[in-house]
Design a protein around this motif. Sequence first.
Motif, PDB file in Angstrom:
ATOM      1  N   PRO A  41      16.896  -1.369  16.601  1.00 11.19           N
ATOM      2  CA  PRO A  41      15.610  -2.057  16.782  1.00 11.19           C
ATOM      3  C   PRO A  41      14.414  -1.108  16.737  1.00 11.19           C
ATOM      4  O   PRO A  41      13.342  -1.466  16.242  1.00 11.19           O
ATOM      5  CB  PRO A  41      15.722  -2.712  18.152  1.00 11.19           C
ATOM      6  N   LEU A  42      14.596   0.105  17.250  1.00  6.79           N
ATOM      7  CA  LEU A  42      13.518   1.085  17.207  1.00  6.79           C
ATOM      8  C   LEU A  42      13.164   1.438  15.766  1.00  6.79           C
ATOM      9  O   LEU A  42      11.990   1.479  15.389  1.00  6.79           O
ATOM     10  CB  LEU A  42      13.902   2.334  17.984  1.00  6.79           C
ATOM     11  N   ALA A  43      14.180   1.685  14.947  1.00  7.33           N
ATOM     12  CA  ALA A  43      13.945   2.008  13.537  1.00  7.33           C
ATOM     13  C   ALA A  43      13.276   0.842  12.817  1.00  7.33           C
ATOM     14  O   ALA A  43      12.350   1.037  12.025  1.00  7.33           O
ATOM     15  CB  ALA A  43      15.262   2.375  12.860  1.00  7.33           C
ATOM     16  N   TYR A  44      13.726  -0.378  13.084  1.00  9.66           N
ATOM     17  CA  TYR A  44      13.113  -1.551  12.456  1.00  9.66           C
ATOM     18  C   TYR A  44      11.659  -1.703  12.901  1.00  9.66           C
ATOM     19  O   TYR A  44      10.783  -1.993  12.087  1.00  9.66           O
ATOM     20  CB  TYR A  44      13.908  -2.816  12.804  1.00  9.66           C
ATOM     21  N   GLY A  45      11.396  -1.487  14.173  1.00  9.00           N
ATOM     22  CA  GLY A  45      10.025  -1.586  14.671  1.00  9.00           C
ATOM     23  C   GLY A  45       9.118  -0.540  14.049  1.00  9.00           C
ATOM     24  O   GLY A  45       7.966  -0.830  13.696  1.00  9.00           O
ATOM     25  N   LEU A  46       9.608   0.670  13.898  1.00  7.34           N
ATOM     26  CA  LEU A  46       8.805   1.712  13.246  1.00  7.34           C
ATOM     27  C   LEU A  46       8.561   1.386  11.774  1.00  7.34           C
ATOM     28  O   LEU A  46       7.468   1.613  11.259  1.00  7.34           O
ATOM     29  CB  LEU A  46       9.494   3.073  13.388  1.00  7.34           C
ATOM     30  N   TYR A  47       9.582   0.831  11.109  1.00  9.43           N
ATOM     31  CA  TYR A  47       9.422   0.413   9.716  1.00  9.43           C
ATOM     32  C   TYR A  47       8.333  -0.645   9.590  1.00  9.43           C
ATOM     33  O   TYR A  47       7.454  -0.558   8.735  1.00  9.43           O
ATOM     34  CB  TYR A  47      10.754  -0.119   9.178  1.00  9.43           C
ATOM     35  N   GLU A  48       8.381  -1.654  10.457  1.00  6.26           N
ATOM     36  CA  GLU A  48       7.363  -2.721  10.420  1.00  6.26           C
ATOM     37  C   GLU A  48       5.984  -2.163  10.762  1.00  6.26           C
ATOM     38  O   GLU A  48       4.981  -2.576  10.171  1.00  6.26           O
ATOM     39  CB  GLU A  48       7.740  -3.837  11.398  1.00  6.26           C
ATOM     40  N   LEU A  49       5.886  -1.241  11.694  1.00  7.46           N
ATOM     41  CA  LEU A  49       4.613  -0.631  12.055  1.00  7.46           C
ATOM     42  C   LEU A  49       3.995   0.079  10.857  1.00  7.46           C
ATOM     43  O   LEU A  49       2.809  -0.111  10.551  1.00  7.46           O
ATOM     44  CB  LEU A  49       4.811   0.357  13.202  1.00  7.46           C
ATOM     45  N   VAL A  50       4.798   0.882  10.168  1.00 13.03           N
ATOM     46  CA  VAL A  50       4.284   1.607   9.001  1.00 13.03           C
ATOM     47  C   VAL A  50       3.894   0.631   7.903  1.00 13.03           C
ATOM     48  O   VAL A  50       2.852   0.781   7.261  1.00 13.03           O
ATOM     49  CB  VAL A  50       5.335   2.627   8.506  1.00 13.03           C
ATOM     50  N   ARG A  51       4.713  -0.397   7.694  1.00 12.01           N
ATOM     51  CA  ARG A  51       4.423  -1.380   6.644  1.00 12.01           C
ATOM     52  C   ARG A  51       3.107  -2.110   6.920  1.00 12.01           C
ATOM     53  O   ARG A  51       2.259  -2.257   6.038  1.00 12.01           O
ATOM     54  CB  ARG A  51       5.575  -2.373   6.563  1.00 12.01           C
ATOM     55  N   LYS A  52       2.899  -2.555   8.138  1.00 11.53           N
ATOM     56  CA  LYS A  52       1.670  -3.292   8.474  1.00 11.53           C
ATOM     57  C   LYS A  52       0.458  -2.374   8.559  1.00 11.53           C
ATOM     58  O   LYS A  52      -0.647  -2.772   8.210  1.00 11.53           O
ATOM     59  CB  LYS A  52       1.873  -4.064   9.768  1.00 11.53           C
ATOM     60  N   ALA A  53       0.645  -1.138   9.000  1.00 12.40           N
ATOM     61  CA  ALA A  53      -0.468  -0.205   9.026  1.00 12.40           C
ATOM     62  C   ALA A  53      -0.907   0.124   7.606  1.00 12.40           C
ATOM     63  O   ALA A  53      -2.109   0.292   7.339  1.00 12.40           O
ATOM     64  CB  ALA A  53      -0.079   1.061   9.774  1.00 12.40           C
ATOM     65  N   THR A  54       0.062   0.232   6.699  1.00 13.47           N
ATOM     66  CA  THR A  54      -0.281   0.482   5.290  1.00 13.47           C
ATOM     67  C   THR A  54      -1.099  -0.680   4.734  1.00 13.47           C
ATOM     68  O   THR A  54      -2.088  -0.468   4.038  1.00 13.47           O
ATOM     69  CB  THR A  54       1.003   0.676   4.455  1.00 13.47           C
ATOM     70  N   GLN A  55      -0.693  -1.904   5.041  1.00 10.46           N
ATOM     71  CA  GLN A  55      -1.447  -3.079   4.585  1.00 10.46           C
ATOM     72  C   GLN A  55      -2.848  -3.089   5.177  1.00 10.46           C
ATOM     73  O   GLN A  55      -3.816  -3.453   4.505  1.00 10.46           O
ATOM     74  CB  GLN A  55      -0.732  -4.369   4.995  1.00 10.46           C
ATOM     75  N   LEU A  56      -2.984  -2.694   6.425  1.00  6.04           N
ATOM     76  CA  LEU A  56      -4.267  -2.702   7.097  1.00  6.04           C
ATOM     77  C   LEU A  56      -5.236  -1.723   6.455  1.00  6.04           C
ATOM     78  O   LEU A  56      -6.409  -2.042   6.262  1.00  6.04           O
ATOM     79  CB  LEU A  56      -4.072  -2.368   8.585  1.00  6.04           C
TER      80      LEU A  56
END
Length: 59
Positions: A41-56
Motif C-alpha cells: 500500500p505504501l508503494a501504491y500510495g507513493l505511485y499515486e502521489l507522484v502521478r497526481k503531482a505530475t498532473q498538477l
Amino acid sequence: MPHDPRPSSPSPPDLAHPRPGSGEGSRTPLIAFAWLWVGAPLAYGLYELVRKATQLFTG
C-alpha cells in the motif's frame, strides 16, 4: 601497560545471525508478509502521489 580492574561487559548478541535452534528462522515468512502488508500500500500510495503531482504541475 596497567591492568584495567573494571569488568568487561559481555558482547551484545548478534541479531543478524541468530544461533541455530533459537527459533528465529521460523519467523522469516511472517516478516516477509509484514513487509508486503505495509510496503505494497505504501508503494501504491507513493505511485499515486507522484502521478497526481505530475498532473498538477504539468497541467
